[in-house]
Design an enzyme around this catalytic site. Sequence first.
Site, PDB file in Angstrom:
ATOM      1  N   HIS A 236       0.863  -1.180   0.000  1.00  0.00           N
ATOM      2  CA  HIS A 236       0.000   0.000   0.000  1.00  0.00           C
ATOM      3  C   HIS A 236       0.897   1.226   0.000  1.00  0.00           C
ATOM      4  O   HIS A 236       1.852   1.289   0.754  1.00  0.00           O
ATOM      5  CB  HIS A 236      -0.884  -0.030   1.251  1.00  0.00           C
ATOM      6  CG  HIS A 236      -2.020   0.939   1.215  1.00  0.00           C
ATOM      7  ND1 HIS A 236      -1.821   2.297   1.300  1.00  0.00           N
ATOM      8  CD2 HIS A 236      -3.357   0.760   1.104  1.00  0.00           C
ATOM      9  CE1 HIS A 236      -3.009   2.905   1.243  1.00  0.00           C
ATOM     10  NE2 HIS A 236      -3.948   1.988   1.121  1.00  0.00           N
ATOM     11  N   ARG A 256      -6.382  10.399  -0.102  1.00  0.00           N
ATOM     12  CA  ARG A 256      -6.169  10.864  -1.487  1.00  0.00           C
ATOM     13  C   ARG A 256      -7.494  10.997  -2.216  1.00  0.00           C
ATOM     14  O   ARG A 256      -7.682  11.894  -3.029  1.00  0.00           O
ATOM     15  CB  ARG A 256      -5.224   9.901  -2.217  1.00  0.00           C
ATOM     16  CG  ARG A 256      -3.779  10.068  -1.777  1.00  0.00           C
ATOM     17  CD  ARG A 256      -2.896   8.941  -2.284  1.00  0.00           C
ATOM     18  NE  ARG A 256      -3.094   7.708  -1.522  1.00  0.00           N
ATOM     19  CZ  ARG A 256      -3.058   6.495  -2.030  1.00  0.00           C
ATOM     20  NH1 ARG A 256      -2.862   6.325  -3.316  1.00  0.00           N
ATOM     21  NH2 ARG A 256      -3.232   5.441  -1.257  1.00  0.00           N
TER      22      ARG A 256
END
Lengths: 624, 275
Positions: A236, A256
């Site tokens: 990740h 994000r």
Amino acid sequence: MADYETHEHDVLVIGAGGAGLRAAIEASATGVSVGLVCKSLLGKAHTVMAEGGVAAALANVDNRDSWQVHFADTMRGGQYVNNWRMAQLHAQEAPARVRELEAWGAVFDRTKDGRILQRNFGGHKYPRLAHVGDRTGLELIRTLQDHGIHQGMSVYMECTIIRLLKDGDRVCGALGYYREKGRFVIFKARAVVLATGGIGKAYKITSNSWEYTGDGHSLAYNAGAELIDMEFIQFHPTGMVWPPSVRGILVTEGVRGEGGCLRNSEGKRFMFGDIPDNYKPQTADNEEEGFLYVLAEKFNGKDSRRPPELLTRDHVARCINREVKEGRGSPHGGVFLELKSFAEWMKKRVSSFDADSHWKKKLPSMYHQFKELGNLDLTKQPMEVGPTTHYVMGGIRVDGDSQMSKIPGLFACGECAAGINGANRLGGNSLSDLLVLGKRAGEYAAHFAKDHGAGTIHDDQIDEATRWALSFIDEPKGDENPYKVQQDLQDMMQDLVGIVRKEEEMVRALDGLQQLWERARKVRAPINREYNPGWHTCMDLHNLLTVSEAVTKAAIERRESRGGQFRDDYPKKDSKNFGKKNTVVWKGADGRMEFRWEDLPPVPDDLKEIIKQQGEGKLPEELQ
Amino acid sequence: MAQAKFKIWRGTQDQGEFQEYTAEVGEGMVVLDCIHQIQATQAPDLACRWNCKAGKCGSCSAEINGRPRLMCMTRMDDERYITPGETTIVEPMHTFPLIRDLVTNVSWNYKINKMIPRFQPRQADAPDGTWRMSQEEVDRVQEFRKCIECFLCQDTCHVLRDHGKTEGEMFGGPRFMIRVASLEMHPLDTADRLPLVKDSLNIGLCNITKCCTEVCPEHIHITDNGIIPLKERVVDRFYDPIMWLFHKIFGDKQKAEPARTRTALPVIHEPAAKS
């Protein structure tokens, strides 16, 4: 054979995260008797850590979404080595599974017109993730747990399975121990569903908890099942990097998705400089468009494309890795993730925009996590983030419809099963995967149990396994500290089979694994069977070594870069040689790990056509 | 790297003692890191529960210097809980029977949870076979659903901790008041759990000292937003409130045995966060 506590069920589900719970609920609903075994307490499984959301083409926020788009996105994200059937079923059935959760009491965030709200996420063309702030996994597991306990299933908490029991070819039960007293317990079952999660604890920097030791992978492997795609590990892109003690803890992609920007030490949004060709048509090439995408609904920006921070996880992780390696990282070896730019952009549009309360509402647990563990206020300061081992795409090879492995009666679902994600999983697809395929595993396991009688438990299997388990405390063969061996394994896998791989390093890792296997046979723990984590680590270690070997072997063989596998010595995708194949490992007759390639099942024409429509006019074979 | 001294409870329900350990403390370390370090280097069989190490699973509940806390969310440099230079005392939750070292038997909580009838939605009323709810309608229950089931509220609740109300006329405890509240205040739910709250979970035993709210790592307003509104609903339906209070204040003189034989340290309630 000693007289052990024995339970009999039609279906035994091993693992009580989202996939296991969903399988158990489904099996119970058909009227069969179900046992659910949890390694920890019920409701504590790793599903609680899932933050961003569950992907389902509900089309609540953007009505252009459909299962076809979700299917094509999943295949594109997986770089076309996915099991097409699983990807299809997953995309088709996810919306129903999410609505069902709502009917069981889940409370998702809402759209203005009162429906389930969906957010943007990496690799998903439209806002698709149903969510509850940034604690969607908790909502999901609690909903399944509180629904499941009224279904009549028996729950065995803090119980670890160490062997699957077989009667001839088929599975007929499992042997485990209770953590509390260290007593053994036998489960007789007509069908067994593995839902044990991943293998993150093979790595030093990971978002995974102590339980993630590849138990299901290893149980299935030792029982004769095959593991595929083990080289594909998802790092990740955004784990915490500072302070050292929290390194690896997940920072949700939701940051994000809600407008967070990645910047290097020069202040540059480096993701704009590296957009892969097959994502160019759907990725923004300027900041304005990227921000507009985040709140497309609000500002009528539905045609805006997503910011490059929301490219797939494999790609973003590698870009971060590169920035750090080339000396443009943050002070503690990550990059910066900041929310300020988006907030300033918003302020220009909506003067009343209150960044502080906006982020606290959208990302409450991230706020809390950074505040308490990192002394940092994310509404004001940039976070430092870097890649962390998060998920394994590879796992037990199962049938796309039924989730049954090669072994009759042995099913697998969730992270420990392979296929749906191909070379890289899209964020949000694991919560939907465990609902859709967990349900299917439970349903087909129940059918199997109804159609087949009980097998016979063989005492020699029980004796062998209990002797093995007790040897680490009663008759240790050496004086190795299990924690130290585990730590050395994690260091080695991190360094030699991590995010960037090379043949020579991985060959060294294989040698290292042989030495670690030797040491693992000589570990010892204090003589005490009651809640003794040292003893438990001795046993878990063997699972970790098995999966580490599988990862390394498969990663050496795939001499190309694709998704979760990045080879420094073969940095390009090599579709001609590797685009249509899966790696397979299994336990050979002599006990050694065997390897072979196997061709992917061909994608049917109608699905090919969907991929072509969603893939800017190209067939899967051209995209592979 | 600085050294920190620990006294950690080792033993079972029947016998045990505090043992001393030393850990090397680096920047940002939390109590759970020290426990892991001690496990790996000095006490391989030191029993403790943990999973996520990020305050999301609620497994590593313990009492740190007398305060119910998650070990993974208590930093060694947080002077609200850890006094620099002094020995840190780590012990298991007091309210639940001890299994070993820092691990307690919390199965009672699972039994209580099972007593609560599950969510029963009204008929779907939107054209697509689902429901419509506004964000404002669900804000309230979403707060309750943040609960990570660490059971620290149950641990600190004096009705359970000091009066041992876990059987007979037992008290469901703050966790399950919140769970009932999350169902009762759910805009779609149709079941009636007020008789259960009144007669089986005995909400009346709570006298609103708010200790539960103070220890909640998720900062849920357990008392103000959950228990008090539930009490109001019970009172509205079943009682004349003045007579009920009179009975509770003067009628209940028997003091039950504490739940645990081991001498409990007094719980020191959390001071307000430093600004």
